[in-house]
Design a protein around this motif. Structure first.
Motif, PDB file in Angstrom:
ATOM      1  N   GLU B 238       0.964  -1.116  -0.021  1.00 30.61           N
ATOM      2  CA  GLU B 238      -0.162   0.040   0.011  1.00 30.61           C
ATOM      3  C   GLU B 238       0.906   1.269   0.172  1.00 30.61           C
ATOM      4  OE1 GLU B 238      -3.230   0.189  -0.429  1.00 30.61           O
ATOM      5  OE2 GLU B 238      -3.341  -1.832  -0.597  1.00 30.61           O
ATOM      6  N   ALA B 239       1.939   1.374   0.958  1.00 26.51           N
ATOM      7  CA  ALA B 239       2.842   2.386   0.774  1.00 26.51           C
ATOM      8  C   ALA B 239       3.463   2.887  -0.441  1.00 26.51           C
ATOM      9  CB  ALA B 239       3.911   2.201   2.070  1.00 26.51           C
ATOM     10  N   ALA B 240       3.412   1.804  -1.385  1.00 25.54           N
ATOM     11  CA  ALA B 240       4.057   2.131  -2.675  1.00 25.54           C
ATOM     12  C   ALA B 240       3.055   2.529  -3.916  1.00 25.54           C
ATOM     13  CB  ALA B 240       4.846   0.705  -3.157  1.00 25.54           C
ATOM     14  N   GLU B 241       1.773   2.546  -3.510  1.00 30.38           N
ATOM     15  CA  GLU B 241       0.668   2.876  -4.446  1.00 30.38           C
ATOM     16  C   GLU B 241       0.982   4.379  -4.724  1.00 30.38           C
ATOM     17  OE1 GLU B 241      -1.814   1.172  -5.835  1.00 30.38           O
ATOM     18  OE2 GLU B 241      -1.733  -0.777  -4.840  1.00 30.38           O
TER      19      GLU B 241
END
Lengths: 241, 241
Positions: B238-241
């Motif tokens: 999610e952090a990379a989205e």
């Protein structure tokens, strides 16, 4: 370090649908943070407003309404740093979250950045899901019903596949996907009893049977469609169990 | 006739997780009704207790713990009559509901009997679903996740089929079905990150990784298993989205 970041669910819209615990925390923390668009109001802050004592430091987490990943990453990184800076100087921070923090909320992006570096406590809230069911007097699920929550932006085939085996369905983030939802619900034989709701429990709330909505209805992002395989027949079916 | 039957969600267990609206209604209605087993305490009443002013008339809705339909029908018919009798003499009645009234609650059996004969208002509450996620710091669903709520009493094949296409799953009413859930989660590759919770937000609450539970663990009815297809990897994803 015992300072805490609170992810506080403020409920679906009606300020009276906040929990006593959330109201207590909001009344005493020295710092609050809230998500908002680049310009304009924060819905979460508006819901919480009657419960804020005033004089608190406020951190705005302003998110550009584009779907690219890099601005969002930078905004959450910056917000996490801002929050940690307060924690490190001995102040608790409450992050306001519409509905429930862990039910399709943006809080989890902050949580992912903060969980290893601070004490985090999550205060659950009333979600728009159950608020919409309550507002329209549409029971969501009972007994051994399978309930599926389906984000409307998903592909039509994926929505149709998930709908096929469920007893009850809640489509969230409806917006411009309304025509697609009509098609998959009709295909599944669930269109007739489906209910459309927007801005549940807010002053501007609206609800009506999906079949009564004009073909070209312009649904906002904060809208939902509830559908049940047994449709309106559930009352007798359940009463006979 | 403007007297109202309120279906009041009292939240998952912690009396502080009741909404301001629910607390306000409980403080002023002359009559409350609550579900309970044939003998012993009502969980809903225990949660609501700190918010009751005392001196209210109370209607106990005592349900035999058998799965036959006829006793249940009679109990709900009787309770509906008892409630209507108060409405007809000008008194509002609040029916206490654990969690949220329309999320797998027994309130809908009363609702089915009362909706045509009285004004009914439903006050949504925090469900055990989001309370369990908050308590264990397990984000439930985000972005375009499909979230499926699965009653554990369903057949193993049905559970496996529904699990196959979902991103996030919440099994409710776990109890004696725990071994079956372990099998379907293992088969779906979702066992490792699954979290087991019982009595969320109550004093006797407990949570641990499903894989840490003894093979023969005796799970109570009010227990839940949360699982996510991405498991613990969600934070980075999610952090990379």
């Amino acid at each position: 370090m015992s300072e805490t970041v609170y992810g506080v669910g403020v409920g679906p819209g009606d300020p009276e649908l906040i929990t006593l615990k959330a109201a207590r925390i909001l009344a005493r923390v020295p710092v609050i943070a809230w998500p908002a668009p680049l310009e304009g109001d924060s819905l979460a802050r508006r819901i919480a407003a009657p419960h804020l004592p005033g004089g608190q430091e406020e951190i705005a987490i302003r998110m550009p309404m584009v779907e690219a990943r890099f601005p969002a990453e930078q905004v959450y990184d910056g917000a996490a740093s801002d929050i940690l800076a307060r924690i490190e100087t001995g102040r608790d921070v409450a992050v306001l979250c519409e509905g429930d923090p862990f039910f399709y909320g943006s809080f989890m992006y902050l949580f992912a950045r903060l969980a290893e570096r601070a004490t985090v406590e999550v205060v659950p809230g009333v979600s728009s899901l159950t608020a919409s069911a309550a507002m329209t007097l549409t029971p969501l699920s009972s007994r051994n019903d399978v309930l599926t929550v389906l984000p409307a932006p998903l592909a039509e085939a994926a929505l149709a596949a998930r709908l096929a085996g469920t007893d009850a369905a809640a489509f969230i983030k409806v917006g411009r996907h309304l025509p697609k939802l009509r098609r998959v619900l009709a295909q599944a034989g669930m269109a007739e009893a489906a209910v459309y709701i927007q801005h549940a429990t807010m002053q501007r709330q609206q609800a009506r049977p999906l079949s009564d909505l004009p073909e070209d209805y312009d649904a906002p992002y904060f809208s939902m469609v509830l559908a049940h395989r047994r449709g309106q027949a559930w009352t007798e079916a359940e009463a006979a169990e």
